[in-house]
Design a protein around this motif. Sequence first.
Motif, PDB file in Angstrom:
ATOM      1  N   PHE A 289      27.160  17.874  35.309  1.00  8.43           N
ATOM      2  CA  PHE A 289      26.174  17.315  34.252  1.00  8.43           C
ATOM      3  C   PHE A 289      24.817  17.101  34.975  1.00  8.43           C
ATOM      4  CE2 PHE A 289      30.200  15.486  32.695  1.00  8.43           C
ATOM      5  CZ  PHE A 289      30.322  16.255  31.621  1.00  8.43           C
ATOM      6  N   ALA A 290      24.676  17.058  36.153  1.00 12.86           N
ATOM      7  CA  ALA A 290      23.170  16.496  37.022  1.00 12.86           C
ATOM      8  C   ALA A 290      23.410  17.276  38.269  1.00 12.86           C
ATOM      9  CB  ALA A 290      23.156  14.962  37.220  1.00 12.86           C
TER      10      ALA A 290
ATOM     11  N   ARG B  94      29.175  11.830  40.979  1.00 14.17           N
ATOM     12  CA  ARG B  94      30.232  12.311  40.197  1.00 14.17           C
ATOM     13  C   ARG B  94      29.572  13.059  39.154  1.00 14.17           C
ATOM     14  NH1 ARG B  94      31.571   7.466  37.389  1.00 14.17           N
ATOM     15  NH2 ARG B  94      30.975   7.960  35.445  1.00 14.17           N
ATOM     16  N   LEU B  95      28.376  12.792  38.612  1.00 15.47           N
ATOM     17  CA  LEU B  95      27.707  13.620  37.462  1.00 15.47           C
ATOM     18  C   LEU B  95      27.624  15.138  38.098  1.00 15.47           C
ATOM     19  CD1 LEU B  95      25.146  11.165  36.022  1.00 15.47           C
ATOM     20  CD2 LEU B  95      27.283  12.021  34.931  1.00 15.47           C
ATOM     21  N   GLU B  96      27.199  15.094  39.484  1.00 11.67           N
ATOM     22  CA  GLU B  96      27.306  16.412  39.980  1.00 11.67           C
ATOM     23  C   GLU B  96      28.233  17.219  40.116  1.00 11.67           C
ATOM     24  OE1 GLU B  96      24.006  17.009  43.548  1.00 11.67           O
ATOM     25  OE2 GLU B  96      25.127  15.047  43.715  1.00 11.67           O
ATOM     26  N   ARG B  97      29.539  16.504  40.488  1.00  4.05           N
ATOM     27  CA  ARG B  97      30.811  17.038  40.339  1.00  4.05           C
ATOM     28  C   ARG B  97      31.209  17.767  39.199  1.00  4.05           C
ATOM     29  NH1 ARG B  97      32.084  12.622  43.504  1.00  4.05           N
ATOM     30  NH2 ARG B  97      33.196  11.767  41.971  1.00  4.05           N
ATOM     31  N   GLU B  98      30.989  16.785  38.041  1.00  3.40           N
ATOM     32  CA  GLU B  98      31.294  17.515  36.852  1.00  3.40           C
ATOM     33  C   GLU B  98      30.268  18.373  36.190  1.00  3.40           C
ATOM     34  OE1 GLU B  98      31.766  13.744  34.851  1.00  3.40           O
ATOM     35  OE2 GLU B  98      33.563  13.296  35.779  1.00  3.40           O
TER      36      GLU B  98
ATOM     37  N   ALA C  24      27.362   6.486  32.978  1.00  8.16           N
ATOM     38  CA  ALA C  24      26.876   7.897  32.931  1.00  8.16           C
ATOM     39  C   ALA C  24      26.158   8.468  31.816  1.00  8.16           C
ATOM     40  CB  ALA C  24      28.455   8.775  33.278  1.00  8.16           C
ATOM     41  N   ALA C  25      26.573   8.037  30.523  1.00  5.00           N
ATOM     42  CA  ALA C  25      25.849   8.546  29.566  1.00  5.00           C
ATOM     43  C   ALA C  25      24.338   8.015  29.321  1.00  5.00           C
ATOM     44  CB  ALA C  25      26.633   7.971  28.326  1.00  5.00           C
ATOM     45  N   SER C  26      24.250   6.735  29.766  1.00  6.80           N
ATOM     46  CA  SER C  26      22.892   6.248  29.767  1.00  6.80           C
ATOM     47  C   SER C  26      22.099   6.784  30.808  1.00  6.80           C
ATOM     48  CB  SER C  26      23.022   4.678  30.616  1.00  6.80           C
ATOM     49  OG  SER C  26      21.890   4.098  30.384  1.00  6.80           O
TER      50      SER C  26
END
Length: 154
Positions: free
Chosen positions: A74-75, A68-72, A33-35
């Motif tokens: 971040f994206a 997952r990044l969308e749910r959090e 995710a960080a990458s």
Amino acid sequence: MQNEEVRRVVSALEGVVRLLMTAATAGELSLPAASVLGRLVREGPQRLTELAIAERVSQPAMTQLVARLEREGFAAKHADHSDGRAVLVAITARGRRVVDARRRERATVMGELLSALDDRDGAAVVAAVPALHRLAEASELAARRSHVVAEVGA
């Protein structure tokens, strides 16, 4: 370069990678995710397929990661104005803040470690930075080329 020299370079870089992986904790992100978020900051919005290729994962795995990044928060996905059928993944303001915080954390740790080195070793590390950037760029280029070759051969 001789095999032993290559092994020494690999060993040293593995240590640096471990350091960088453990130095940043902001956002409690997984390494993949960080990458992805780092790539979105560096390269801007991208299609899922492009992200999967660049990150060397399957498209279904990238789809799950981006969800997952969308749910959090971040994206986010947006329509690709150049192709109405496609979507682009972009980093959000929250995602950018987390990436920035992680970079600050790594910079703090690296600064402390560099200051513990003698002047000669510190200067050698700094002098190696341009070559390390070129090495990373060569790796990215090779990965993209191998994907194109694989697609043509398929």
